[in-house]
Every structure is written in C-alpha cells, then in structure tokens.
Design an enzyme around this catalytic site. Structure first.
Site, mmCIF file in Angstrom:
data_model
loop_
_atom_site.group_PDB
_atom_site.id
_atom_site.type_symbol
_atom_site.label_atom_id
_atom_site.label_comp_id
_atom_site.label_asym_id
_atom_site.label_seq_id
_atom_site.Cartn_x
_atom_site.Cartn_y
_atom_site.Cartn_z
ATOM 1 N N GLU A 241 -7.313 4.425 0.014
ATOM 2 C CA GLU A 241 -7.010 4.899 1.365
ATOM 3 C C GLU A 241 -6.681 6.395 1.311
ATOM 4 O O GLU A 241 -6.084 6.880 0.346
ATOM 5 C CB GLU A 241 -5.799 4.156 1.935
ATOM 6 C CG GLU A 241 -6.099 2.743 2.365
ATOM 7 C CD GLU A 241 -4.912 2.064 3.013
ATOM 8 O OE1 GLU A 241 -5.110 0.983 3.560
ATOM 9 O OE2 GLU A 241 -3.793 2.604 2.970
ATOM 10 N N SER B 233 -6.049 4.118 6.037
ATOM 11 C CA SER B 233 -5.026 3.203 6.529
ATOM 12 C C SER B 233 -5.228 3.030 8.020
ATOM 13 O O SER B 233 -5.771 3.899 8.702
ATOM 14 C CB SER B 233 -3.651 3.790 6.260
ATOM 15 O OG SER B 233 -2.663 3.152 7.056
ATOM 16 N N CYS C 292 4.503 -2.836 8.425
ATOM 17 C CA CYS C 292 4.755 -1.552 9.084
ATOM 18 C C CYS C 292 4.542 -1.631 10.589
ATOM 19 O O CYS C 292 3.569 -2.224 11.069
ATOM 20 C CB CYS C 292 3.861 -0.470 8.482
ATOM 21 S SG CYS C 292 4.245 -0.107 6.758
ATOM 22 N N ASP D 70 0.809 -1.214 0.000
ATOM 23 C CA ASP D 70 0.000 0.000 0.000
ATOM 24 C C ASP D 70 0.845 1.270 0.000
ATOM 25 O O ASP D 70 0.443 2.301 -0.550
ATOM 26 C CB ASP D 70 -0.912 0.028 1.232
ATOM 27 C CG ASP D 70 -2.027 -1.001 1.137
ATOM 28 O OD1 ASP D 70 -1.783 -2.082 0.583
ATOM 29 O OD2 ASP D 70 -3.128 -0.729 1.624
ATOM 30 N N CYS E 161 0.625 -8.632 4.762
ATOM 31 C CA CYS E 161 0.219 -7.232 4.712
ATOM 32 C C CYS E 161 -1.254 -7.049 4.368
ATOM 33 O O CYS E 161 -2.009 -8.001 4.259
ATOM 34 C CB CYS E 161 1.133 -6.453 3.770
ATOM 35 S SG CYS E 161 2.736 -6.085 4.548
ATOM 36 N N ASP E 162 -1.615 -5.795 4.143
ATOM 37 C CA ASP E 162 -2.997 -5.305 4.240
ATOM 38 C C ASP E 162 -4.052 -6.139 3.524
ATOM 39 O O ASP E 162 -5.056 -6.510 4.118
ATOM 40 C CB ASP E 162 -3.071 -3.869 3.710
ATOM 41 C CG ASP E 162 -2.295 -2.896 4.570
ATOM 42 O OD1 ASP E 162 -1.213 -3.267 5.039
ATOM 43 O OD2 ASP E 162 -2.756 -1.770 4.766
ATOM 44 N N LYS E 163 -3.909 -6.375 2.231
ATOM 45 C CA LYS E 163 -4.931 -7.120 1.500
ATOM 46 C C LYS E 163 -4.560 -8.586 1.360
ATOM 47 O O LYS E 163 -5.424 -9.417 1.070
ATOM 48 C CB LYS E 163 -5.137 -6.522 0.095
ATOM 49 C CG LYS E 163 -5.370 -5.033 0.081
ATOM 50 C CD LYS E 163 -6.492 -4.621 0.989
ATOM 51 C CE LYS E 163 -6.498 -3.130 1.216
ATOM 52 N NZ LYS E 163 -5.342 -2.606 1.947
#
Length: 562
Positions: A449, A475, A200, A87, A128-130
């Site tokens: 985001e 985010s 992160c 991202d 991570c995110d997705k």
C-alpha cells in the site's frame, strides 16, 4: 460394541465413532468433554485475535459469547487461531510486502484446520483488511455451514471538536514538515485519534470488506457498522453461535444462498458507500473461491450504474458512527431498492427484501436517496490505455473535480520510500504525475500500500494538483487522484516500467483512460533496456515472498495464487 456416539451425517463422526477412534475420544475427554459432548456437532471458531492489532484486540470477549451461543444451541465449540496482520504497523516499510500474501495463508490455514479436524460448522471472527476477505475466501472454498462475525469499527477520535480517524496522522506528517503544526500538536493527535478497539474509523478496506460480508448475507443484518465497543456486538456474537448450530442441523451452506446475484448486490452496496480500491483485489478472489468469475470490467460497469449514497471518511465528512446511527448497511440497501436483486437469500434464510424490510433511514443526509445521490456513479473507476492495457483502479469519489482530467510530466520512482522522501523534501511540484513502479504483486513483492506517500501528498497540499500512478495499491484511506493496480505491472514487463522522467501522462477518469505519450515501438524498445531494481526484502526469494512472487497472478485478476 460399536462405539457409535454421533449421527454419521456429521463430519465429526469420523473423529469419534468406532472402536479405532478411542484415541481421539480419550483426547477429547482429557480436555473436559463428556460422553454427551461426543454426540454433538463440532463447531470451529476461527479467532483472529492478536495483541498487536486494535481491530482484533477485543476478540476474546466476542469468542466467549459465541461459545455461549454454540453451547446453548447444543454444539461443542473448538477455537483455533490464524494470522492477523495490522496494516498500520507495516505502512511505509518492507513489512507491507507480507500483508497481501497473508490473505492466502489465512485462507489456507483455515482450510487445513477445518478439513483435518473434520469440523461440522464454522464461525469466522474477523475485522480488518486482509483477514475478512481471507475468511470469506475460506468460507466459499470449504462451503461448510458458516456464519461470520465482524469485529466492528473503532469509535472516531475527537480533536479540536472534530471527529477524526488515524489516516489523518499520515496527512498531519506533511503539515508538520511544512511547519503548519508543531510537534506538540502532532503528538496530541497521536494520543486522540485511535481511542480504542476496532477497525480504523473510516471507509477503508477493513470496513469495506465488513460491508461486503453483510451485503453478501453471511453475517447477521447490521453487523458491519455496529461498533466494536457496543453491547450489540456481543449480542450478535452469541446469536451467531446459536445460528451456526442450526445451520449444521439443516445442512445449510454458504453456496446454497450466495449466488452471482449476491455478488452483484454486494458490489453495488460497496460502491454506494465509497468502498476501497482494494475490493477490486478481494471480491474477484472471493468469487473465484465460490466458482464464479468477476472481472475489473464488470466492477467498472456496476460502479457506473450505481449511485453514490453515503459519503464516509476519508471521502466525506460523515463517520461510520453516523452511518450506523442512520440505519447502517441495511438502510443503504433499502435505498438502493430496485437496483438490487431482492430475491436472493441470506444466512438466516430470508430474502434480501425481508432482510431490510424493517430498516429505517433516520438521516437522509448521511444516507441519501437515489434522487439525491452525491453522484450517479459509485466510488471506483477502472482506467485503461497504453499505460495500463489490462486495467488500473482509482477511487473517483475521493478525487477533486479539478483533477478528474489531468496531464503532467512523469516523476519516476522504484519504491514508496524514495517517493516519500521526494514529497517531503519539496522535490514534487504542482502538475507532476508521480510514478511508483516495481511495487506490484510480483515486483514488490506483495503489492504494498502507498498510504504513507498519498498521505504525505495531502499533508504538503499537493493532492489537488499532483497525480500518482502505481502498480502497487492503496489503503482505503487514500484520497486524491491516485491510480493503482496498473496491470501488467513493471515486473511483468508492463509499460509502466518504460516511463522516464518528463514523459507526458494523460489521465481522464470520466472517459476511463490512462495513457502516456509513447508509441508502441518506443515502449517496446525501452522495455528491452529495463533492469528491475533489487528486491526490497533481503533474501525474499528464499521464503514466503519468493513463493508468492513466482505464483501470484496479476492485480487485474485479483492477485490470486495459481
């Protein structure tokens, strides 16, 4: 000759058994397999390694250890890859339009590979995110013997004797613009705030979803907070490789132990540690793949009943390293205790009570007990009203007390880029309510985001006096009175499209309301005159984004493709 190499109980028997399967056997032998290997379970290792992704750059080492574990337990590992977008590289530009849509593509690609190749079991390697939610979606959809290995957080950066995370660079951009720091100071932070591999170093979406995987029971205990550089991460990878072969032999599948009670436990754990607003998109989508229904209203109810026990960056001062040192997610779940259904089982066959029995909370400031909770409510709140009839989401744990109730005039924009320019050029004043619309799943397209915009607000010192509402999303690094996921979105004729500069917007987080001073008749008349802006990505209607915009559901239902 019958050419039977493998017990028919294995799905992969279809690939190697019988006289007509000489071709596949020849291919396997040509790649180094011997006759004994043909009789062993075939284990897929879904590796989302990516050289442009700090959260995944170390995955080759993890996969090597998973291979070792699979081999030692008597299986044959077959690695395959999938999409893995970072991202950070798409923040504040049109690349972000592709990030949420990648969730469905990842899940689909795993399904296609596992089914077409007739794999017997899977190890999902994500970070991570997705990618984590997409793999959880695929895990529930396929319902094959499976275990997940999450890649672990990045170590925090260190600057001026303080532990930091990369989201703080977004905020530093505003401070640079205001002249509070100079270019050399900004560049020094760049050099220090992303010190190595891992997701992160904050309770953003990446680590929130790793917490979800652990709390659902599909990883080994402790996995979510074991950092990417730690030897424990490699040991867990090897153990997971051994475990998946055992699961195949026992025919133990995720939906044998992941129940509705598991999802409730998972949500309570997420909300107790300040989970990201994006969990309201991903958890309903994962539940949907498991054949269960999870609504915004249910998430809000659970949040209102769940104490906030661990205040991790960006909402607090503690780091994920602090959380891991204090006992990690198992210690959090142990503190939640009676709030959870402790009889549900996990991938190891343990009950939740057995799973966290040995957990120790070694720092009661990092992980508080229920009677000393930061708040009696969890991190998220769902707001409704005439501006968001179907709902919207705010990370209430990151909102200053002075902004929990706020009224102010609307300042309207149709993209994040326009908003950032207005913030950094001094066009936003205390008391305003920034409105960013046409950034939803259909209108974005892809529901971008708004971290660059929210980070800029913090950087210029307006996060305690200016609110932001959007049909886009945030985010997990976002803090301040930022309300996203407004549904219906502007592109679906939601009321947010009808707002004009100066309309008074009223936010009341404790009462869960979000309203604008317009009558239903005024909203209806204005919507008739609304004209959607051009799509942000050239030729979007011809490719992936066009298909996504035509088929994606509302954010309040998890932006699920129908």
């Amino acid at each position: 000759m019958d050419f039977i190499y493998k017990d028919p109980k294995y799905r992969s028997a279809a690939v190697v058994n019988g006289i007509t399967m000489g071709g596949p056997r020849a291919h396997l032998k040509g790649m180094g397999a011997d006759t004994d290997d043909l009789g062993k379970p075939f284990i897929g290792i879904v590796n989302s390694f990516n050289e442009m992704h700090p959260g995944h750059i170390h995955f080759r080492r993890l996969v090597d250890r998973i291979r070792d574990g699979v081999h030692q337990a008597g299986g044959i590992p077959f690695e395959f890859g999938c999409l893995a977008l970072c991202d950070s590289f798409s923040q504040g530009n049109e690349g972000m339009c592709y990030v949420l849509p990648s969730r469905e593509h990842i899940a689909d690609s795993i399904e296609i590979t596992a089914e077409a190749q007739r794999l017997d079991g899977l190890v999902f390697v994500a970070g991570c995110d997705k990618i984590v939610p997409a793999m959880l979606m695929a895990m529930m959809r396929l319902n094959l013997p499976s275990v997940m290995v999450t890649g672990g957080p990045m170590l925090p950066g260190r600057h001026d004797g303080r532990l930091c995370a990369t989201y703080e660079l977004k905020e530093a951009a505003g401070r640079l613009k205001k002249g509070e720091i100079d270019k050399d100071e900004f560049l020094l932070r760049e050099d220090r705030l992303s010190p190595g591999p891992g997701s992160c170093a904050m309770m953003g979406t990446a680590n929130s979803m790793s917490v979800a995987a652990e709390a659902l029971g599909v990883t080994l205990p402790g996995t979510a907070t074991v950092h990417a550089v730690m030897g424990q991460k490699l040991r867990d990878a090897k153990t997971s490789g051994k475990l998946v072969v055992k699961l195949v032999e026992e025919d133990t599948k995720p939906l044998d132990f992941v129940t509705k009670e598991s999802f409730d436990n998972c949500l309570k754990t997420l909300l107790a540690v300040g989970g990201s607003t994006n969990l309201t998109l991903h958890m309903p989508a994962i539940a949907h793949e498991a054949g269960m229904n999870l609504t915004l209203e249910e998430i809000d109810r659970i949040s209102s009943e769940t104490p906030y026990l661990a205040k991790v960056k960006p909402s607090g001062s503690h780091t994920l390293l602090d959380l891991d040192d204090a006992g990690g997610i198992q210690a959090v779940m142990k503190e939640l205790g009676s709030k959870l259904n402790t009889g549900v089982k996990d991938v190891l066959g343990q009950t939740l009570a057995e799973r966290f029995a040995k957990a120790i909370n070694s720092n009661s400031e990092v992980i508080r007990s229920i009677d000393r909770a930061y708040s009696p409510q969890g991190s998220l709140a769902v707001l409704k009203g005439n501006l968001a009839p179907l709902g919207s989401v705010v990370k209430q744990s990151g909102v200053a007390e002075s902004m929990m109730v706020h009224s102010g005039p609307a300042r309207c924009f149709t993209s994040e880029e326009e908003t950032i320019e207005a913030i950094l050029s001094g066009q936003i004043t205390p008391g305003d309510v920034i409105v960013i619309r046409y950034e939803g799943p259909k209108g974005g397209p892809g529901m971008r985001e708004m971290l660059t915009a929210t980070g800029a607000l913090v950087g210029v010192g307006l996060s305690d006096s200016v609110a932001l509402v959007t049909d886009g999303r945030f985010s997990g690094a976002t803090r301040g009175p930022c309300i996203g996921h407004i549904s219906p979105e502007a592109a679906a004729d939601g009321p947010i499209a009808a707002i004009v500069d100066g309309d008074m917007i009223h936010i009341d987080i404790p009462k869960r309301t979000l309203n604008v001073d317009l009558t239903p008749e005024q909203i209806e008349e204005r919507l008739k005159a609304c004209v959607a802006p051009p799509l942000k990505v050239q030729n979007a209607e011809k490719g992936v984004l066009g298909r996504y915009a035509r088929n994606v559901g509302s954010a309040h239902l998890g932006a699920i493709l129908r």
